[in-house]
Design a protein around this motif. Structure first.
Motif, mmCIF file in Angstrom:
data_model
loop_
_atom_site.group_PDB
_atom_site.id
_atom_site.type_symbol
_atom_site.label_atom_id
_atom_site.label_comp_id
_atom_site.label_asym_id
_atom_site.label_seq_id
_atom_site.Cartn_x
_atom_site.Cartn_y
_atom_site.Cartn_z
ATOM 1 N N THR A 43 0.845 -1.206 0.000
ATOM 2 C CA THR A 43 0.000 0.000 0.000
ATOM 3 C C THR A 43 0.883 1.260 0.000
ATOM 4 N N TYR A 50 1.666 6.762 -6.603
ATOM 5 C CA TYR A 50 0.565 7.710 -6.885
ATOM 6 C C TYR A 50 1.084 9.139 -6.821
ATOM 7 N N TYR B 187 -6.703 0.295 -7.905
ATOM 8 C CA TYR B 187 -5.608 1.266 -8.004
ATOM 9 C C TYR B 187 -5.672 2.007 -9.348
ATOM 10 N N LEU B 195 -8.799 10.296 -8.388
ATOM 11 C CA LEU B 195 -9.390 10.381 -7.045
ATOM 12 C C LEU B 195 -8.326 10.780 -6.010
ATOM 13 N N SER B 196 -8.793 11.184 -4.838
ATOM 14 C CA SER B 196 -7.886 11.639 -3.779
ATOM 15 C C SER B 196 -6.957 10.503 -3.338
ATOM 16 N N SER B 197 -5.741 10.872 -2.927
ATOM 17 C CA SER B 197 -4.752 9.850 -2.524
ATOM 18 C C SER B 197 -5.214 9.044 -1.307
ATOM 19 N N ILE B 200 -6.331 5.423 -1.571
ATOM 20 C CA ILE B 200 -5.348 4.322 -1.652
ATOM 21 C C ILE B 200 -5.316 3.506 -0.356
ATOM 22 N N PHE B 201 -5.627 4.178 0.755
ATOM 23 C CA PHE B 201 -5.612 3.438 2.033
ATOM 24 C C PHE B 201 -6.711 2.380 2.112
ATOM 25 N N LEU B 203 -7.058 0.299 -0.038
ATOM 26 C CA LEU B 203 -6.456 -0.898 -0.656
ATOM 27 C C LEU B 203 -5.689 -1.760 0.361
ATOM 28 N N ILE B 204 -5.591 -1.243 1.592
ATOM 29 C CA ILE B 204 -4.839 -2.017 2.613
ATOM 30 C C ILE B 204 -5.412 -3.434 2.756
#
Lengths: 54, 234
Positions: A43, A50, B187, B195-197, B200-201, B203-204
């Motif tokens: 992650t 990103y 992702y 989309l906002s970063s 990504i969390f 995806l944990i």
């Protein structure tokens, strides 16, 4: 019911001794922590990528 | 001379073993022998409604006496069979009577404390009747691990190392691949849609799923089974 049912090998069984239980729990914990750590690392890598791209 | 005396539960779990060559005590061979004889006995009972009383080898006989809770087995040379049969019946009767007198209803050596005394008395009886010559006293303490070890080995389970079989491993590999696909697609969506970063969390969880699945596949070990004290060797 098939009368040869008794020949079936029981491959799904409860563990009955403490030593094996402890070994299994230790190993399970080890794999779980490795999985969590690697997942978090992936992650973080995705997040870093990103930031580089966007 | 009797080469071996063995008492097994009718389920195949050995509870007493004497071998005149290797002295008293269990070996993997005697455990396998007990399972083999119990299987043949069960087979004969299911298919032919009878019990096995004799197994003939090239130069030795197994003589068997089956009772309600146990089977007594003698391994003897092919001479004076009738004498050995008489001895076998006597020994079997003794054990049967003792079980009845002591009000023992099952022969589970791991949960029933009175079995230990029963086996010691039985050992004593065999010595008094000159059926065994060893000076070493019978001990059944150590056989539990041997028995478990053999039982686990027979299905492929190794404590702390392997608790799932081929099918179960494949399931974990597939779960890992599905999680990897979810992670890659999600992702891609986050990147392409701008989309906002913080997304990504999210995806944990699938990322952890990827590695947990792959590690379980690679290690031949299931975390759930490990914590729930089971093995599934399918």
């Amino acid at each position: 019911m098939n009368n040869l049912e008794f020949l079936k090998i029981d491959t799904d069984t409860k563990i009955i001794d403490d030593e094996s239980r402890k070994k299994d729990q230790k190993k399970a914990l080890q794999i779980l922590s490795m999985g969590i750590f690697s997942g978090l690392l992936l992650t973080a890598a995705q997040y870093y990528l990103y930031l580089k791209i966007v | 001379m009797i080469t071996e005396i063995q008492v097994i539960q009718n389920s195949g779990v050995p509870i007493y073993h004497y071998n005149s060559i290797d002295d008293v005590g269990y070996t993997n061979e005697s455990l396998l022998q007990a399972s083999f004889i119990a299987a043949i006995n069960q087979f004969a009972l299911e298919l032919k409604k009878g019990t096995v009383q004799r197994i003939e080898l090239e130069n030795q006989y197994y003589l068997l006496q089956k009772e309600e809770l146990f089977t007594v087995i003698f391994l003897v040379p092919p001479k004076n069979e009738s004498e050995y049969l008489n001895e076998l019946k006597k020994v079997s009767n003794y054990l049967n009577e003792k079980i009845k007198n002591d009000n023992i209803i099952n022969l589970d050596i791991y949960s029933n404390k009175s079995i230990e005394q029963l086996l010691n008395d039985f050992d004593e009886y065999l010595r008094e009747n000159n059926l065994i010559k060893s000076e070493k006293k019978f001990e059944n303490k150590f056989n539990k691990n041997q028995f478990l070890d053999l039982m686990y080995k027979s299905v492929g389970y190794v404590p702390g190392e392997c608790n799932i079989g081929k099918t179960e491993r494949m399931k974990r590999l597939i779960i890992g691949l599905i999680m990897l696909l979810i992670s890659i697609v999600a992702y891609g969506v986050i990147l392409l849609q701008g989309l906002s970063s913080s997304y990504i969390f999210l995806l944990i969880l699938p990322n952890i799923g990827v590695f947990v699945g792959f590690y379980q596949y690679k290690a031949k070990f299931c975390i759930y089974n490990g914590f729930n004290e089971i093995y599934v060797m399918e």
